[in-house]
Design an enzyme around this catalytic site. Structure first.
Site, short mmCIF file in Angstrom:
data_model
loop_
_atom_site.label_atom_id
_atom_site.label_comp_id
_atom_site.label_asym_id
_atom_site.label_seq_id
_atom_site.Cartn_x
_atom_site.Cartn_y
_atom_site.Cartn_z
CG HIS A 18 -0.31 -0.29 2.52
ND1 HIS A 18 0.59 0.59 3.08
CD2 HIS A 18 -0.41 -1.33 3.38
CE1 HIS A 18 1.00 0.12 4.25
NE2 HIS A 18 0.42 -1.06 4.45
CG HIS A 21 4.20 -1.67 2.00
ND1 HIS A 21 2.87 -2.01 1.94
CD2 HIS A 21 4.74 -2.44 2.97
CE1 HIS A 21 2.63 -2.96 2.83
NE2 HIS A 21 3.74 -3.24 3.48
CB CYS A 128 1.19 -7.58 18.67
SG CYS A 128 0.49 -6.81 17.19
CB CYS A 131 4.43 -6.07 16.31
SG CYS A 131 3.63 -4.48 16.42
CB CYS A 145 -0.46 -3.83 19.43
SG CYS A 145 0.90 -3.16 18.49
CE LYS A 295 1.57 1.42 10.47
NZ LYS A 295 1.78 0.23 11.30
CE LYS A 298 -4.37 -8.16 4.43
NZ LYS A 298 -4.50 -9.42 5.15
ZN LIG Z 1 1.40 -4.72 16.86
#
Ligand SMILES: [Zn+2]
Length: 509
Positions: A18, A21, A128, A131, A145, A295, A298
């Site tokens: 996306h 990236h 998570c 992450c 998270c 942010k 996805k």
């Molecule tokens: Zn995370």
């Protein structure tokens, strides 16, 4: 020629790339292209992180094996980076044998040199899957998270191999304070320094219930923790441990996002030091592309796809917009309105219009041939000053500042045309004054083609051909001619329109 080994983060293969990236890859490619223009021996690495847990799930949903899934995703990512003109010299995937071998070798060296750095222990914590790490209290907000507020944290208990990261706190502080590991920009460096002051916790580096990964040496049933595995890609791509890998290692610059700076600025250098290897020279930590204040991820990627962003005004315009509007330091918002505004004002009416009317006047008044001229006019002075500011900004990786410097020349040159009215000089038969202005405009386009090349390689090449040069666009030799571009007597031609106006308001070009 100086060696310049540059890397980007390798991406998880769980969904399409996306805009988030794209910001990182384009920014790193701009740096790589700029360093090539400055005669550096650039080696630019990109690649894929293929051992994350999410791969198993995605492969299951698609009804194929994890390997078939990552093969498919690697091709999709490569295709997008090729369309966005990210010209990497190497492409690494963490399922490749060269990487698997390097991981085992690095672990072996740590065990040999610092056996106490590895130990077995139970671990219990909140994991998570976004992450791929256990989260500590400071990284959790409202039970989730901070980086992945839409994912549930998983309570997890395992008996694992650990890496004694806590032991490296003072060593890392010394490296960072002594300049042996540069972290930029300053705000990110300060974050890491504060983190070190608070102390480091040991890291669990194996997984016992997770078959998709690199086998942990001498530990049947255990795989290497995906982060410990992934970081080593930068080293395995140099050919490590084969002789000759030191011609590339240490990396001169790791380009990464702010969410993974702790891994790159603490765990990674500590792993290398433990194994007796040099840490990277520098880490650049960029911010995030935001969409409506959140942010890009996805999930948000369904609202604005990379495909839409590329086709809106073409790949070069997207590269320009990401670097000019979002920049490579702080977070920035992506909106279609701003993209369209900047496209029209700065590319179509700015750079594109300057190129087309300058070359049209050369054709009309001088049959396309650039007149002789001393090169001492006001536009040359502005041009040399813009080159100086561009260079200073790009050298400190202020990519936005570099573009601003170059575009100040676009604005000045367009104003110069309005003020000097070359068409009136032609009508009045004032040939020498007209010669000076047309030659100055040609030199201005030369400078702009060179300065724009790292950001907009295809458009720069088109303009380059319009100026009567051949080949794939400006090179390091052409950079050296920036003070006095060699154009007198050269035959120019009018290139195709660089930045066509959209056919409908806000519609695709
Ligand atoms: Zn995370």
């Amino acid at each position: 020629m100086a060696k310049f080994y540059l890397t980007t983060a390798i991406d998880y293969s769980n969904g399409d790339p996306h805009l988030g990236h794209a910001l990182e890859k384009v920014g790193a490619d701009v740096i790589a292209r700029y360093r090539r223009l400055r005669s550096d021996q650039v080696h630019f690495l990109m690649g894929m992180d293929e051992h994350s847990q999410s791969v198993i799930q995605a492969a299951e949903e698609a009804g194929i094996t994890p390997q078939a899934w990552v093969d498919r995703m690697a091709e999709r990512f490569r295709l997008f980076w090729s369309r966005l003109e990210c010209r990497h010299d190497d492409w690494i995937r963490t399922t490749e044998p060269r990487h698997v071998r390097a991981v085992a070798e690095l672990l072996g060296r740590i065990r040999e040199r610092n056996p106490d750095d590895l130990y077995l222990a139970d671990y219990e914590g909140l994991y998570c899957t976004g992450c791929e790490e256990f989260k500590q209290e400071a990284q959790i907000r409202d039970g989730r998270c901070i980086e992945h507020p839409t994912l549930e944290l998983l309570p997890t208990r395992e008996r694992n191999h650990f890496f004694r990261l806590s032991r490296y706190r003072d060593h890392l502080r010394g490296l960072i304070e002594g300049g042996g590991l540069r972290i930029e920009p300053r705000s990110r460096r300060n974050e890491i320094v504060r983190l070190l002051e608070a102390g480091l916790q040991d890291v669990s580096i194996s997984r016992s219930r997770f078959p998709w990964g690199i086998p942990f040496p001498d530990s049947p049933g255990h795989t290497v923790y995906v982060w410990f595995d992934a970081l080593i890609n930068y080293l395995s791509a140099t050919g490590f441990p084969e002789p000759g890998y030191e011609t590339l290692w240490p990396a001169d610059l790791h380009v990464i996002g702010k969410g993974i700076s702790r891994f790159h600025c603490t765990l990674w250098p500590a792993m290398l030091v433990s194994a007796g290897l040099a840490p990277p020279v520098a880490v650049w930590v960029h911010g995030y592309v935001q969409w409506e204040g959140t942010k890009m991820s996805k999930t948000a990627g369904t609202a604005v796809t990379l495909e839409d962003a590329i086709t809106r005004h073409g790949p070069d315009a997207l590269r320009y917009f990401l670097m000019r509007e979002i920049g490579f330091e702080n977070d920035g918002n992506f909106t279609w309105e701003r993209f369209d505004e900047r496209y029209t004002a700065e590319l179509a009416d700015g750079f594109g219009n300057l190129a087309s009317r300058s070359l049209a006047m050369l054709e009309r008044y001088r049959n396309g041939v650039v007149p002789e001229d001393a090169g001492a006019g006001p536009l040359d002075e502005i041009g040399r000053s813009a080159v100086g500011r561009y260079t200073a900004a790009m050298d400190r990786l202020d990519l936005k500042g570099g573009i601003e410097a170059a575009w100040s020349l676009v604005t000045a040159a367009n104003q110069h045309i309005v003020q000097t009215e070359p068409w009136s000089l032609a009508k009045a038969g004032r040939a020498r004054e007209l010669d000076a202005i047309l030659a100055a405009l040609a030199r201005c386009l030369y400078r702009l083609a060179v300065l724009a090349a790292p950001v907009m390689p295809t458009k720069a090449e088109t303009l380059w051909h319009g100026l009567g040069f051949e080949g794939g666009g400006p090179t390091a030799a052409d950079w050296n001619e920036l003070p006095s571009p060699p154009l007198a007597g050269r035959t120019t031609s009018r290139p195709p329109v660089l930045f066509p106006k959209p056919t409908a308001p806000g519609g695709p070009a």
